[in-house]
Design an enzyme around this catalytic site. Structure first.
Site, PDB file in Angstrom:
ATOM      1  N   LYS A  71      40.440  48.843  42.557  1.00  0.00           N
ATOM      2  CA  LYS A  71      39.340  48.740  41.739  1.00  0.00           C
ATOM      3  C   LYS A  71      38.129  48.522  42.250  1.00  0.00           C
ATOM      4  O   LYS A  71      37.948  47.857  43.230  1.00  0.00           O
ATOM      5  CB  LYS A  71      39.840  47.501  40.880  1.00  0.00           C
ATOM      6  CG  LYS A  71      39.101  47.381  39.452  1.00  0.00           C
ATOM      7  CD  LYS A  71      40.052  47.943  38.066  1.00  0.00           C
ATOM      8  CE  LYS A  71      38.887  48.227  36.913  1.00  0.00           C
ATOM      9  NZ  LYS A  71      37.612  49.010  37.302  1.00  0.00           N
ATOM     10  N   LYS A 107      35.515  51.108  46.321  1.00  0.00           N
ATOM     11  CA  LYS A 107      34.192  51.289  45.782  1.00  0.00           C
ATOM     12  C   LYS A 107      33.954  52.658  45.911  1.00  0.00           C
ATOM     13  O   LYS A 107      34.122  53.496  47.010  1.00  0.00           O
ATOM     14  CB  LYS A 107      33.312  50.185  46.463  1.00  0.00           C
ATOM     15  CG  LYS A 107      31.848  50.094  45.876  1.00  0.00           C
ATOM     16  CD  LYS A 107      32.069  49.139  44.767  1.00  0.00           C
ATOM     17  CE  LYS A 107      30.772  48.324  44.306  1.00  0.00           C
ATOM     18  NZ  LYS A 107      30.869  47.184  43.505  1.00  0.00           N
TER      19      LYS A 107
HETATM   20  N1  GLU Z   1      30.995  47.262  39.938  1.00  0.00           N
HETATM   21  C1  GLU Z   1      31.579  45.815  39.698  1.00  0.00           C
HETATM   22  C2  GLU Z   1      31.769  44.958  40.686  1.00  0.00           C
HETATM   23  O1  GLU Z   1      31.079  45.060  41.872  1.00  0.00           O
HETATM   24  C3  GLU Z   1      32.701  45.873  38.603  1.00  0.00           C
HETATM   25  C4  GLU Z   1      33.798  46.607  39.396  1.00  0.00           C
HETATM   26  C5  GLU Z   1      35.062  46.642  38.261  1.00  0.00           C
HETATM   27  O2  GLU Z   1      34.888  46.260  37.100  1.00  0.00           O
HETATM   28  O3  GLU Z   1      36.181  47.328  38.830  1.00  0.00           O
HETATM   29  O4  GLU Z   1      32.528  43.869  40.671  1.00  0.00           O
END
Ligand code: GLU
Length: 476
Positions: A71, A107
């Site tokens: 995620k 990411k």
């Molecule tokens: N981009 C956000 C973070 O850095 C959310 C990531 C997500 O919800 O998977 O945590």
């Protein structure tokens, strides 16, 4: 952002990781396995725009697959590069472990300035990028689930979800391939505010313990605390709004791209947000004083500093001059490893990114579960809960009349008590519970071990131990 004598963002995360594992007793070789990024995919693709083919570069990095799906957001920014996505993917692994969302870390990013394109062009580019990632299962409800990050939001997530669905027409769980979608496309109430809300809950968790507050030299509650926020994007705006509207904080400074605006009596965050949307910056905002060299405002006296935009804004150049006794990292990696050391020596308390900004991924988890269960939270219970509350209130009224006590239930109480929890209330409750639980697990380590100086190392210790445990029962 940071001076050239500093390590890169990825190295900075590794240095912090190394400082923590030095205090652990991991099985031989496991430290290296956890530290490394499993894979980083780079894609270059062309899009026909304005009469020519434009080539874009994108990345999706998978740091750890000890749990799947992995995620993490997808950011659209000119600063995107392999080092950055790998650092952010690693932080996602530790963040998910700390707040117990059952995911590995990933990411993605696209090297683009989204402000240079209109919505139609951006849709074309986003769908093309999503196509490349879907093709390689780097977007997939069971394997890799992106979300918004800097430069992306609900709109981009809806395009990505639709692109996946077009390519996987029989996947009944298609909506779970990405989170942060708008409500009409399978999103969940409270996801947009979630990261800022999580920052507020994190501060509330910290202020619940006077002995923790004392470590920063502060006292009392959040009420009346002077707060400076760097970046009034989605995260900074919601954090500033909730802290001022609901906890009595005074937002005494906001730093944006074009400068900063300050007001010791507290800025009107909604008015400032509207001004930024209309004019593109904080200049000429009537409710405060404009400072053209915005970065200097990071050093202004205040109680709480909230860097909520870029990585590396607090670095070797300015760390010694930061006067806030408490920093909460709403952004990912806003304090470099070198700055972290300087601040630690000064006694500054830092509530670390992997905890402070975990509200986003926590509510993403709720959205993913909602998509897989194909039903909105609260749909089955809400009216039943209300009916049983009505029963209790009726019985109370009858008893009070029969015994001639003549109790009167206040209107406010009756209204609040009767209202069954809808999706938004349940999401906030789940997020609050998560942030409290994760804070408690960090502080337990912080207070129980003499060799743990700060909350960052405590956070790493908790999350690395969890990742290690899950690796131990897995074939590598
Ligand atoms: N981009 C956000 C973070 O850095 C959310 C990531 C997500 O919800 O998977 O945590």
């Amino acid at each position: 952002m940071s001076p050239s004598n500093e390590p890169s963002f990825r190295q900075s995360v590794d240095l912090m990781f190394t400082r923590a594992v030095a205090l652990m007793d991991l099985p031989p070789g496991l430290e290296e396995k956890i530290r490394v990024c499993n894979a980083t995919y780079t894609v270059r693709f062309g899009v026909r725009l304005r009469g020519e083919v434009k080539t874009f570069t994108g990345y999706r990095s998978v740091h750890s697959e000890h749990m799947e799906p992995v995620k993490g957001g997808i950011r659209f920014s000119m600063g995107v590069n392999q080092d950055e996505v790998e650092a952010l993917a690693a932080l996602m692994t530790y963040k998910c472990a700390l707040v117990e969302t059952p995911f590995g870390g990933s990411k993605g990013g696209l090297c683009i300035d989204p402000r240079e394109y209109d919505a139609e062009e951006l849709e074309k580019i986003t769908r093309r990028f999503a196509y490349e990632l879907c093709k390689r299962d780097l977007i997939n409800p069971a394997q890799n689930v992106p979300a918004p990050d800097m430069g992306t939001g609900e709109r981009e997530m809806a395009w990505i979800a639709d692109q996946y669905r077009r390519m996987n027409t029989t996947d009944i769980n298609a909506a779970a391939c990405v989170t942060g979608k708008p409500p009409h496309a399978g999103g969940i109430a409270g996801r947009v505010e979630a990261t800022g809300r999580g920052v507020q809950y994190a501060l509330q968790a910290y202020f619940r313990y006077p002995e923790d507050v004392a470590k920063s030299g502060l006292t009392g509650t959040l009420d009346g605390k002077r707060v400076i926020v760097q970046g009034l994007g989605n995260v900074g705006y919601h954090a500033a709004k909730f802290l001022s509207d609901e906890d009595g904080c005074l937002i005494t400074g906001v730093i944006e791209r074009d400068g900063a605006v300050t007001n010791e009596a507290g800025l009107d965050i909604d008015a400032l947000h509207a001004h930024i949307r209309e004019t593109g910056g904080v200049k000429d905002f009537p409710g405060g004083e404009f400072v053209s060299h915005g970065a200097h405002v990071l050093e202004n006296p205040c109680d709480i500093l909230i860097p909520a935009a870029l990585e590396g804004v607090i670095n070797l150049d300015n760390a010694a001059r930061i006067s806030a006794p408490l920093i909460i990292e709403a952004a990912n990696g806003p304090v470099t490893a070198g700055a972290d050391e300087i601040l630690r020596k000064k006694g500054t308390v830092i509530i670390p990114d992997m905890y402070a900004n975990a509200g986003g991924v926590t509510v993403s988890y709720f959205e993913w579960v909602k998509n897989l269960s194909h039903i909105r939270f609260g749909r089955m219970q809400r009216r039943q809960e209300e009916a049983s509350h009505v029963l209790l209130l009726d019985e109370l009224k009858r008893l009070s009349a029969d015994s001639q006590l003549n109790w009167q239930l206040s209107d406010g109480f009756t209204k609040k008590y009767l209202k069954g929890a809808g999706e938004l209330e349940l999401v906030r409750s789940g997020l609050d519970d998560t942030m409290r639980g994760a804070y408690d697990s960090m502080r337990e380590v912080w207070h129980s071990r003499n060799d743990v100086e700060d909350l960052r190392v405590a956070a790493y210790l908790v999350s690395i131990a969890r990742v290690a445990t899950s690796y131990q029962s897995k074939a590598l």
